[in-house]
Every structure is written in C-alpha cells, then in structure tokens.
Write a protein that holds these residues in place. Structure first.
Motif, PDB file in Angstrom:
ATOM      1  N   MET A  33      27.249   1.894   4.375  1.00 36.10           N
ATOM      2  CA  MET A  33      28.667   2.075   4.031  1.00 36.10           C
ATOM      3  C   MET A  33      29.511   1.952   5.295  1.00 36.10           C
ATOM      4  N   HIS A  34      30.600   1.235   5.148  1.00 32.58           N
ATOM      5  CA  HIS A  34      31.528   1.030   6.258  1.00 32.58           C
ATOM      6  C   HIS A  34      32.873   1.666   5.891  1.00 32.58           C
ATOM      7  N   ILE A  35      33.394   2.502   6.768  1.00 33.30           N
ATOM      8  CA  ILE A  35      34.677   3.162   6.534  1.00 33.30           C
ATOM      9  C   ILE A  35      35.584   2.944   7.738  1.00 33.30           C
ATOM     10  N   ILE A  80      39.577  21.301   3.247  1.00 30.80           N
ATOM     11  CA  ILE A  80      39.035  21.671   1.937  1.00 30.80           C
ATOM     12  C   ILE A  80      39.351  20.592   0.906  1.00 30.80           C
ATOM     13  N   ARG A  81      40.586  20.113   0.892  1.00 34.08           N
ATOM     14  CA  ARG A  81      40.930  19.089  -0.110  1.00 34.08           C
ATOM     15  C   ARG A  81      40.355  17.723   0.246  1.00 34.08           C
ATOM     16  N   ILE A  82      40.148  17.444   1.537  1.00 29.82           N
ATOM     17  CA  ILE A  82      39.560  16.172   1.940  1.00 29.82           C
ATOM     18  C   ILE A  82      38.133  16.030   1.406  1.00 29.82           C
ATOM     19  N   GLN A  83      37.445  17.153   1.235  1.00 28.26           N
ATOM     20  CA  GLN A  83      36.091  17.095   0.688  1.00 28.26           C
ATOM     21  C   GLN A  83      36.090  16.432  -0.687  1.00 28.26           C
ATOM     22  N   GLN A  84      37.133  16.632  -1.455  1.00 29.19           N
ATOM     23  CA  GLN A  84      37.237  15.992  -2.769  1.00 29.19           C
ATOM     24  C   GLN A  84      37.254  14.472  -2.627  1.00 29.19           C
ATOM     25  N   PHE A  85      37.962  13.996  -1.610  1.00 30.62           N
ATOM     26  CA  PHE A  85      38.030  12.550  -1.398  1.00 30.62           C
ATOM     27  C   PHE A  85      36.683  11.994  -0.945  1.00 30.62           C
ATOM     28  N   ILE A  86      35.976  12.713  -0.105  1.00 26.06           N
ATOM     29  CA  ILE A  86      34.655  12.263   0.346  1.00 26.06           C
ATOM     30  C   ILE A  86      33.725  12.081  -0.853  1.00 26.06           C
ATOM     31  N   GLU A  87      33.818  12.973  -1.821  1.00 26.57           N
ATOM     32  CA  GLU A  87      33.003  12.839  -3.025  1.00 26.57           C
ATOM     33  C   GLU A  87      33.388  11.599  -3.821  1.00 26.57           C
ATOM     34  N   ILE A  88      34.678  11.259  -3.828  1.00 25.18           N
ATOM     35  CA  ILE A  88      35.135  10.036  -4.495  1.00 25.18           C
ATOM     36  C   ILE A  88      34.540   8.808  -3.806  1.00 25.18           C
ATOM     37  N   HIS A 120      31.758   8.583  -2.168  1.00 24.27           N
ATOM     38  CA  HIS A 120      30.330   8.484  -2.492  1.00 24.27           C
ATOM     39  C   HIS A 120      30.133   7.892  -3.896  1.00 24.27           C
ATOM     40  N   ARG A 121      30.999   8.266  -4.830  1.00 24.80           N
ATOM     41  CA  ARG A 121      30.894   7.686  -6.180  1.00 24.80           C
ATOM     42  C   ARG A 121      31.202   6.196  -6.148  1.00 24.80           C
ATOM     43  N   ASP A 122      32.211   5.814  -5.372  1.00 27.33           N
ATOM     44  CA  ASP A 122      32.546   4.397  -5.223  1.00 27.33           C
ATOM     45  C   ASP A 122      31.374   3.610  -4.635  1.00 27.33           C
TER      46      ASP A 122
END
Length: 212
Positions: free
Chosen positions: A1-3, A143-151, A153-155
C-alpha cells in the motif's frame, strides 16, 4: 500500500488575512500563493510517481471537506488526473473553538484565563493533550483519525493500493501517530508540516517528507 499525506497549500488563515473577516474555518480558502504552491507540488508529485513507477490504475484521492483542502486537491489533480475522489469528515482540521481565526495576541487579550491554562498544559510536555477552549486537542484528532485508517484498510482490501490524502497539519501528524503507533514524545517533537509538504508511506514504512 502506498499513501501520500498532503497538507493543503497556504490559506488566508495561514497568511493572517482572515484575522479581520474571521471567515469560519471550514470556508477558509487558499491564498493566491497557496493555489500556486498546490499546482506546482502537483506537477512535482506526478513526475515523482512516474519516476517511481507508481501507477494510478487503482489510486484514490481522500480529502477533508474543508474548502482549502478541496482546492488543494483540485490543483494537484490537474497533474495527477485521478477520477476516484472521496471526502471524509474525520480528516478535518483540529477544532480551534474560542481561538478560531484570531491571532495569538488577540487570544491573550480576549480570553486571558483560557489562554493561560492552555499554555500551561502545552508547556508541560502536553502538546498532544492540551485542549483548545471549546475546541479539540491533538489527542481528540488522533481518536477520530483512527476511523479514517480503518476506511483505508477496507479500501485496500477492495483492491485500491495508492492513496493521496489531502488534510491539515495536526490531522496529518495524528495520522502518523496512530498508523505507526508513535509515542507521545514523538508527537511532542514532531514539527507541523509546511504548506503542500508531502509525506510518503510505502509498505507500512514512514519515508518522511519527500518534497522538502
């Protein structure tokens, strides 16, 4: 994965011109210089990806819905030409509360007690935990950025392997903090990225800012 984590270009808040009008933070736009920075950084990044053989077949842009990050991504995308673009509210700027769109001197003058308490927390190795009055701390952002990290991973599991993430200084550092499980001491020392700085993450390795 590249970010690729990208801070927005210079805004009218960054150059101080919004201290008079006090436009709400989500509507703060890029300055003329910020648009130029974004356009030039987009050209640079597209060339960098070409040299590194990074294909855009399975690439996606994620961005904060704030005006300045939308504008930054649009300028970058003149060169990147990525069609898959989504917005995510967890990528927005730290909420400044009472201190929104006012200078440091105004903060001290208008809210002396709140300013004093905020500085007390920061000066005791508390940059991560110090909460802006009626706003957020970087801890809250993390805390809210963790939600984006999970997104992300799903992508990635769905087949997307390259991400261009347009966000804000504190949110960018909070992403790194959570993604790599960096320490609170790391956050204390980590400087805020300058406008249009690009941080590369490749195969879960922090490659640092690549366009200094």
């Amino acid at each position: 994965m590249h970010i690729f984590l990208i801070r927005h270009g210079e805004s009218i808040a960054n150059n101080g011109s919004n201290y008079v009008e006090r436009i709400p933070d989500h509507l703060v736009e890029l300055s003329d210089l910020g648009k130029q920075q974004s356009r030039e950084a987009g050209i640079w990044l597209a060339q960098y990806c070409k040299e590194q053989n990074i294909a855009f077949d399975n690439a996606k842009i994620w961005r904060s819905p704030y005006l300045r990050t939308r504008q930054t991504s649009e300028e970058f995308n003149l060169s990147l030409k990525i069609s898959n673009i989504k917005e995510e509210i967890s990528l927005i700027e730290q909420q400044f509360g009472l201190f929104d769109c006012i200078s440091d001197e105004q903060r001290k003058k208008l809210f002396p007690k709140e300013y004093e308490e905020y500085q007390r927390q920061r000066q005791n190795n508390g940059r991560l935990y110090a909460k802006l009055p009626q706003g957020e701390s970087p801890f809250d952002v993390a805390i809210r950025i963790q939600q984006f990290i999970e997104i992300l991973h799903r992508d990635y599991q769905s087949g997307i392997d390259t991400f261009f993430v347009f966000t804000h200084g504190t949110a960018l550092r909070a992403f790194l903090l959570r993604y790599f499980n960096y320490s609170t001491e790391w956050f204390e020392e980590e400087r805020n990225p300058k406008n249009c700085w690009i941080r590369e993450i490749k195969d879960h390795k922090d490659c640092g800012y690549i366009n200094l």
